[in-house]
Design a protein around this motif. Structure first.
Motif, PDB file in Angstrom:
ATOM      1  N   CYS A  29      51.288  46.974   0.379  1.00 34.88           N
ATOM      2  CA  CYS A  29      50.642  45.964   1.238  1.00 34.88           C
ATOM      3  C   CYS A  29      51.081  44.532   0.980  1.00 34.88           C
ATOM      4  N   LEU A  77      41.933  42.446  -0.963  1.00 33.42           N
ATOM      5  CA  LEU A  77      41.357  43.431  -0.028  1.00 33.42           C
ATOM      6  C   LEU A  77      42.524  44.092   0.665  1.00 33.42           C
ATOM      7  N   ILE A  79      43.810  47.816   2.901  1.00 34.88           N
ATOM      8  CA  ILE A  79      43.633  49.154   3.475  1.00 34.88           C
ATOM      9  C   ILE A  79      45.032  49.737   3.616  1.00 34.88           C
ATOM     10  N   PHE A  83      46.010  53.688   7.746  1.00 33.22           N
ATOM     11  CA  PHE A  83      44.574  53.646   8.053  1.00 33.22           C
ATOM     12  C   PHE A  83      44.132  52.277   8.567  1.00 33.22           C
ATOM     13  N   GLN A  84      45.123  51.375   8.752  1.00 39.24           N
ATOM     14  CA  GLN A  84      44.743  50.033   9.227  1.00 39.24           C
ATOM     15  C   GLN A  84      44.372  50.053  10.706  1.00 39.24           C
ATOM     16  N   ARG A  85      43.611  49.042  11.100  1.00 35.72           N
ATOM     17  CA  ARG A  85      43.152  48.822  12.483  1.00 35.72           C
ATOM     18  C   ARG A  85      42.331  49.997  12.997  1.00 35.72           C
ATOM     19  N   MET A  86      41.582  50.618  12.089  1.00 35.29           N
ATOM     20  CA  MET A  86      40.698  51.725  12.471  1.00 35.29           C
ATOM     21  C   MET A  86      39.253  51.413  12.071  1.00 35.29           C
ATOM     22  N   GLU A 110      41.570  33.277  -0.349  1.00 32.14           N
ATOM     23  CA  GLU A 110      42.864  32.684   0.001  1.00 32.14           C
ATOM     24  C   GLU A 110      43.664  33.726   0.754  1.00 32.14           C
ATOM     25  N   VAL A 111      44.397  33.269   1.745  1.00 34.01           N
ATOM     26  CA  VAL A 111      45.238  34.198   2.499  1.00 34.01           C
ATOM     27  C   VAL A 111      46.516  33.458   2.885  1.00 34.01           C
ATOM     28  N   ASN A 115      49.726  35.328   7.466  1.00 34.63           N
ATOM     29  CA  ASN A 115      49.148  36.683   7.521  1.00 34.63           C
ATOM     30  C   ASN A 115      48.110  36.730   8.647  1.00 34.63           C
TER      31      ASN A 115
HETATM   32  C1  LIG Z   1      43.656  42.795   6.690  1.00 32.42           C
HETATM   33  C2  LIG Z   1      43.162  44.238   6.534  1.00 32.42           C
HETATM   34  C3  LIG Z   1      42.350  44.394   5.253  1.00 32.42           C
HETATM   35  C4  LIG Z   1      42.251  44.561   7.740  1.00 32.42           C
HETATM   36  O1  LIG Z   1      41.714  45.868   7.592  1.00 32.42           O
HETATM   37  P1  LIG Z   1      41.704  46.888   8.802  1.00 32.42           P
HETATM   38  O2  LIG Z   1      40.962  48.094   8.391  1.00 32.42           O
HETATM   39  O3  LIG Z   1      43.099  47.078   9.261  1.00 32.42           O
HETATM   40  O4  LIG Z   1      40.899  46.042   9.901  1.00 32.42           O
HETATM   41  P2  LIG Z   1      39.873  46.568  11.002  1.00 32.42           P
HETATM   42  O5  LIG Z   1      40.380  47.799  11.665  1.00 32.42           O
HETATM   43  O6  LIG Z   1      38.519  46.627  10.406  1.00 32.42           O
HETATM   44  O7  LIG Z   1      39.993  45.376  12.068  1.00 32.42           O
HETATM   45  C5  LIG Z   1      39.001  44.392  12.242  1.00 32.42           C
HETATM   46  C6  LIG Z   1      39.609  43.207  12.984  1.00 32.42           C
HETATM   47  O8  LIG Z   1      40.632  42.579  12.208  1.00 32.42           O
HETATM   48  C7  LIG Z   1      41.650  42.064  13.084  1.00 32.42           C
HETATM   49  N1  LIG Z   1      42.901  42.815  12.877  1.00 32.42           N
HETATM   50  C8  LIG Z   1      43.085  43.887  12.108  1.00 32.42           C
HETATM   51  N2  LIG Z   1      44.366  44.299  12.162  1.00 32.42           N
HETATM   52  C9  LIG Z   1      44.994  43.466  13.001  1.00 32.42           C
HETATM   53  C10 LIG Z   1      46.324  43.370  13.494  1.00 32.42           C
HETATM   54  N3  LIG Z   1      47.287  44.248  13.109  1.00 32.42           N
HETATM   55  N4  LIG Z   1      46.638  42.381  14.360  1.00 32.42           N
HETATM   56  C11 LIG Z   1      45.692  41.486  14.761  1.00 32.42           C
HETATM   57  N5  LIG Z   1      44.395  41.534  14.337  1.00 32.42           N
HETATM   58  C12 LIG Z   1      44.056  42.501  13.461  1.00 32.42           C
HETATM   59  C13 LIG Z   1      41.138  42.317  14.494  1.00 32.42           C
HETATM   60  O9  LIG Z   1      40.328  41.193  14.860  1.00 32.42           O
HETATM   61  C14 LIG Z   1      40.271  43.543  14.291  1.00 32.42           C
HETATM   62  O10 LIG Z   1      39.308  43.740  15.272  1.00 32.42           O
HETATM   63  P3  LIG Z   1      39.698  44.570  16.620  1.00 32.42           P
HETATM   64  O11 LIG Z   1      40.399  45.818  16.179  1.00 32.42           O
HETATM   65  O12 LIG Z   1      38.349  44.828  17.240  1.00 32.42           O
HETATM   66  O13 LIG Z   1      40.574  43.664  17.424  1.00 32.42           O
HETATM   67  C15 LIG Z   1      44.363  45.246   6.569  1.00 32.42           C
HETATM   68  O14 LIG Z   1      45.137  45.016   7.714  1.00 32.42           O
HETATM   69  C16 LIG Z   1      45.250  45.163   5.325  1.00 32.42           C
HETATM   70  O15 LIG Z   1      44.991  45.804   4.337  1.00 32.42           O
HETATM   71  N6  LIG Z   1      46.351  44.391   5.422  1.00 32.42           N
HETATM   72  C17 LIG Z   1      47.324  44.291   4.325  1.00 32.42           C
HETATM   73  C18 LIG Z   1      46.738  43.593   3.114  1.00 32.42           C
HETATM   74  C19 LIG Z   1      46.194  42.221   3.453  1.00 32.42           C
HETATM   75  O16 LIG Z   1      46.826  41.411   4.134  1.00 32.42           O
HETATM   76  N7  LIG Z   1      44.982  41.952   2.945  1.00 32.42           N
HETATM   77  C20 LIG Z   1      44.303  40.677   3.104  1.00 32.42           C
HETATM   78  C21 LIG Z   1      44.784  39.750   2.058  1.00 32.42           C
HETATM   79  S1  LIG Z   1      43.823  38.291   1.947  1.00 32.42           S
END
Ligand SMILES: CC(C)(COP(=O)(O)OP(=O)(O)OC[C@H]1O[C@@H](n2cnc3c(N)ncnc32)[C@H](O)[C@@H]1OP(=O)(O)O)[C@@H](O)C(=O)NCCC(=O)NCCS
Length: 156
Positions: A29, A77, A79, A83-86, A110-111, A115
């Protein structure tokens, strides 16, 4: 106990036996991933949560943070990508916030400024941009966006 039967996942505390898997997800990730030792130290100092599939116990994500007086800092944090975006990240974060109850009034993180999916994700939880920390990240060098969420705004 945090099990969501609709999503088929549960949340439990991270233990030492999880560290190899967690480090592997971290590498998948993040380009500037934490080494295993950082997670190991975190077992002592941080609050560490694992998200797992309820039927197979497979780890699909984690959240690491630390409470400091009335603030909770989210350090990490993730995922696992298939399994992302689920909705799993949303479930994990909202369950941790619910688990904390009124213990913390503010959540901070912080992000990377680039991202966008994470920034979108946090905006959905009413996190606001606070300021930018220059060149905070390595590999590649990038600014950090500091985001903050007031728990009362989240509840509303
Ligand atoms: C960021 C992260 C934790 C989100 O978890 P996730 O399970 O994929 O997110 P969810 O399915 O709960 O999505 C919730 C919302 O987040 C946003 N989102 C999630 N993935 C997205 C994508 N690929 N593009 C745009 N928005 C996104 C959307 O607003 C989404 O709501 P929607 O699906 O109703 O539009 C995950 O993508 C991840 O692990 N990314 C890599 C590691 C990372 O960057 N972590 C954060 C570091 S600070």
């Amino acid at each position: 106990m945090y099990i969501n039967y609709d999503l088929g996942v549960g949340i439990r505390a991270m233990v030492e036996a999880d560290l190899n898997t967690v480090t592997q997800i971290e590498r998948e990730c993040f380009t500037d991933s934490w080494p295993k030792e950082a997670f190991a130290q975190g077992l002592v100092y941080n609050e560490n949560h694992i998200l797992y599939l309820h039927d197979t116990a497979q780890i699909i994500g984690y959240l690491i943070g630390m409470g400091i007086i009335d603030e909770f800092h989210i350090y990490n944090l993730a995922i696992r990508s298939p399994f992302q975006r689920m909705g799993f990240g949303s479930y994990l974060l909202s369950a941790i916030i619910e688990m904390h109850g009124n213990k913390y009034t503010r959540y901070l993180l912080e992000v990377r400024v680039g991202n966008f999916k994470a920034i979108n994700f946090y905006r959905k939880f009413h996190f606001q941009n606070v300021y930018v920390r220059k060149n905070y990240y390595n590999n590649p060098t990038e600014d950090a966006q500091i985001m903050e969420m007031d728990i009362n705004a989240q509840a509303g």
